[in-house]
Design a protein around this motif. Structure first.
Motif, PDB file in Angstrom:
ATOM      1  N   THR A  44     -30.901  68.741  27.993  1.00 33.43           N
ATOM      2  CA  THR A  44     -31.277  68.035  26.770  1.00 33.43           C
ATOM      3  C   THR A  44     -30.486  68.546  25.570  1.00 33.43           C
ATOM      4  O   THR A  44     -30.019  67.763  24.755  1.00 33.43           O
ATOM      5  N   ARG A  45     -30.354  69.880  25.470  1.00 30.72           N
ATOM      6  CA  ARG A  45     -29.654  70.486  24.327  1.00 30.72           C
ATOM      7  C   ARG A  45     -28.184  70.763  24.623  1.00 30.72           C
ATOM      8  O   ARG A  45     -27.487  71.327  23.793  1.00 30.72           O
ATOM      9  N   PRO A  73     -19.425  82.019  21.474  1.00 27.51           N
ATOM     10  CA  PRO A  73     -18.437  81.544  20.505  1.00 27.51           C
ATOM     11  C   PRO A  73     -19.077  81.220  19.154  1.00 27.51           C
ATOM     12  O   PRO A  73     -20.197  80.715  19.099  1.00 27.51           O
ATOM     13  N   GLY A  74     -18.353  81.524  18.094  1.00 26.48           N
ATOM     14  CA  GLY A  74     -18.845  81.245  16.747  1.00 26.48           C
ATOM     15  C   GLY A  74     -18.842  79.763  16.430  1.00 26.48           C
ATOM     16  O   GLY A  74     -18.385  78.945  17.210  1.00 26.48           O
ATOM     17  N   GLY A  75     -19.365  79.425  15.272  1.00 35.13           N
ATOM     18  CA  GLY A  75     -19.408  78.039  14.825  1.00 35.13           C
ATOM     19  C   GLY A  75     -20.578  77.758  13.910  1.00 35.13           C
ATOM     20  O   GLY A  75     -20.847  76.609  13.571  1.00 35.13           O
ATOM     21  N   GLY A  76     -21.294  78.808  13.512  1.00 39.09           N
ATOM     22  CA  GLY A  76     -22.384  78.657  12.551  1.00 39.09           C
ATOM     23  C   GLY A  76     -23.484  77.721  13.016  1.00 39.09           C
ATOM     24  O   GLY A  76     -24.101  77.042  12.197  1.00 39.09           O
ATOM     25  N   TYR A  77     -23.722  77.652  14.302  1.00 41.50           N
ATOM     26  CA  TYR A  77     -24.730  76.775  14.905  1.00 41.50           C
ATOM     27  C   TYR A  77     -24.454  75.295  14.649  1.00 41.50           C
ATOM     28  O   TYR A  77     -25.304  74.451  14.894  1.00 41.50           O
ATOM     29  N   GLU A  78     -23.258  74.973  14.170  1.00 38.75           N
ATOM     30  CA  GLU A  78     -22.836  73.576  14.026  1.00 38.75           C
ATOM     31  C   GLU A  78     -22.051  73.115  15.251  1.00 38.75           C
ATOM     32  O   GLU A  78     -22.065  71.952  15.598  1.00 38.75           O
ATOM     33  N   TYR A  79     -21.336  74.042  15.861  1.00 36.80           N
ATOM     34  CA  TYR A  79     -20.557  73.780  17.074  1.00 36.80           C
ATOM     35  C   TYR A  79     -20.214  75.127  17.695  1.00 36.80           C
ATOM     36  O   TYR A  79     -20.384  76.158  17.073  1.00 36.80           O
ATOM     37  N   ALA A 108     -28.879  69.933  15.283  1.00 33.52           N
ATOM     38  CA  ALA A 108     -30.331  69.738  15.191  1.00 33.52           C
ATOM     39  C   ALA A 108     -31.087  70.532  16.258  1.00 33.52           C
ATOM     40  O   ALA A 108     -32.257  70.878  16.070  1.00 33.52           O
ATOM     41  N   ASP A 109     -30.431  70.850  17.370  1.00 35.95           N
ATOM     42  CA  ASP A 109     -31.085  71.602  18.452  1.00 35.95           C
ATOM     43  C   ASP A 109     -31.102  73.106  18.204  1.00 35.95           C
ATOM     44  O   ASP A 109     -31.706  73.852  18.982  1.00 35.95           O
ATOM     45  N   ALA A 110     -30.468  73.562  17.138  1.00 38.14           N
ATOM     46  CA  ALA A 110     -30.348  75.005  16.886  1.00 38.14           C
ATOM     47  C   ALA A 110     -31.518  75.568  16.095  1.00 38.14           C
ATOM     48  O   ALA A 110     -31.409  76.623  15.497  1.00 38.14           O
ATOM     49  N   VAL A 111     -32.670  74.892  16.119  1.00 40.32           N
ATOM     50  CA  VAL A 111     -33.841  75.402  15.409  1.00 40.32           C
ATOM     51  C   VAL A 111     -34.412  76.590  16.175  1.00 40.32           C
ATOM     52  O   VAL A 111     -34.319  76.659  17.398  1.00 40.32           O
ATOM     53  N   TRP A 112     -34.987  77.537  15.428  1.00 36.11           N
ATOM     54  CA  TRP A 112     -35.552  78.738  16.022  1.00 36.11           C
ATOM     55  C   TRP A 112     -36.712  78.353  16.933  1.00 36.11           C
ATOM     56  O   TRP A 112     -37.473  77.479  16.570  1.00 36.11           O
TER      57      TRP A 112
END
Length: 127
Positions: A44-45, A73-79, A108-112
Motif C-alpha cells: 500500500t505504501r 536513502p535521503g529525501g526528506g520523506y518526500e522521496y 502522505a504515507d510518511a506520517v508517524w
C-alpha cells in the motif's frame, strides 16, 4: 569481464549468465557471486527492501557470516533519492558486507509512526 553500473564484478574466463535486479549474478562455471532481491514490505505504501546478498566460503572458508549495512536513502520523506541508494550500498559490498536498501514510506504515507515501522520491519527481515 562483468560490470554493473556502479561496481566492477570480478569475472574472468568464460562467463555464463549475468543478470541484475532480482536475479542472481553468475560468473565462471555458473557459480553464484551475489543474489539481488527486492522484497515488498508494504504494498500500500510502496515500501521495499532491496537485498544484495553475497556468498560466503570459497577462498575464505572460515567466513560463515558477513557484516551487514542498512541504507536509508535521503529525501526528506518526500522521496527516496536513488543517488543515495545503490551508489552508497555498493562500496559496502565491495568491502565484503551484505547490503540492504530500505525505500521507506514517503509523502502522505510518511506520517508517524510509518517510517519507524518500515525500519523495524526491515531490521526484522535482515536479522
Amino acid at each position: 569481464m562483468c560490470y554493473n553500473r556502479y561496481m566492477r564484478l570480478f569475472c574472468s574466463g568464460a562467463e555464463s549468465r549475468y543478470h541484475y535486479r532480482g536475479k542472481e549474478m553468475y560468473v565462471e562455471e555458473g557459480k553464484s557471486i551475489m543474489r539481488v532481491e527486492t522484497i515488498t514490505l508494504n504494498e500500500t505504501r510502496n515500501v521495499t527492501l532491496t537485498a544484495y546478498i553475497q556468498e560466503t566460503g570459497g577462498e575464505f572458508r572460515y567466513v560463515t557470516k558477513r557484516p551487514a549495512v542498512l541504507v536509508l536513502p535521503g529525501g526528506g520523506y518526500e522521496y527516496c533519492s536513488e543517488r543515495e541508494a545503490d551508489p552508497v550500498a555498493l562500496p559496502y559490498l565491495k568491502a565484503g558486507y551484505q547490503a540492504f536498501i530500505l525505500r521507506y514510506s514517503v509523502k502522505a504515507d510518511a506520517v508517524w509512526p510509518n517510517p519507524l515501522s518500515d525500519y523495524e520491519q526491515a531490521m526484522e527481515m535482515i536479522r
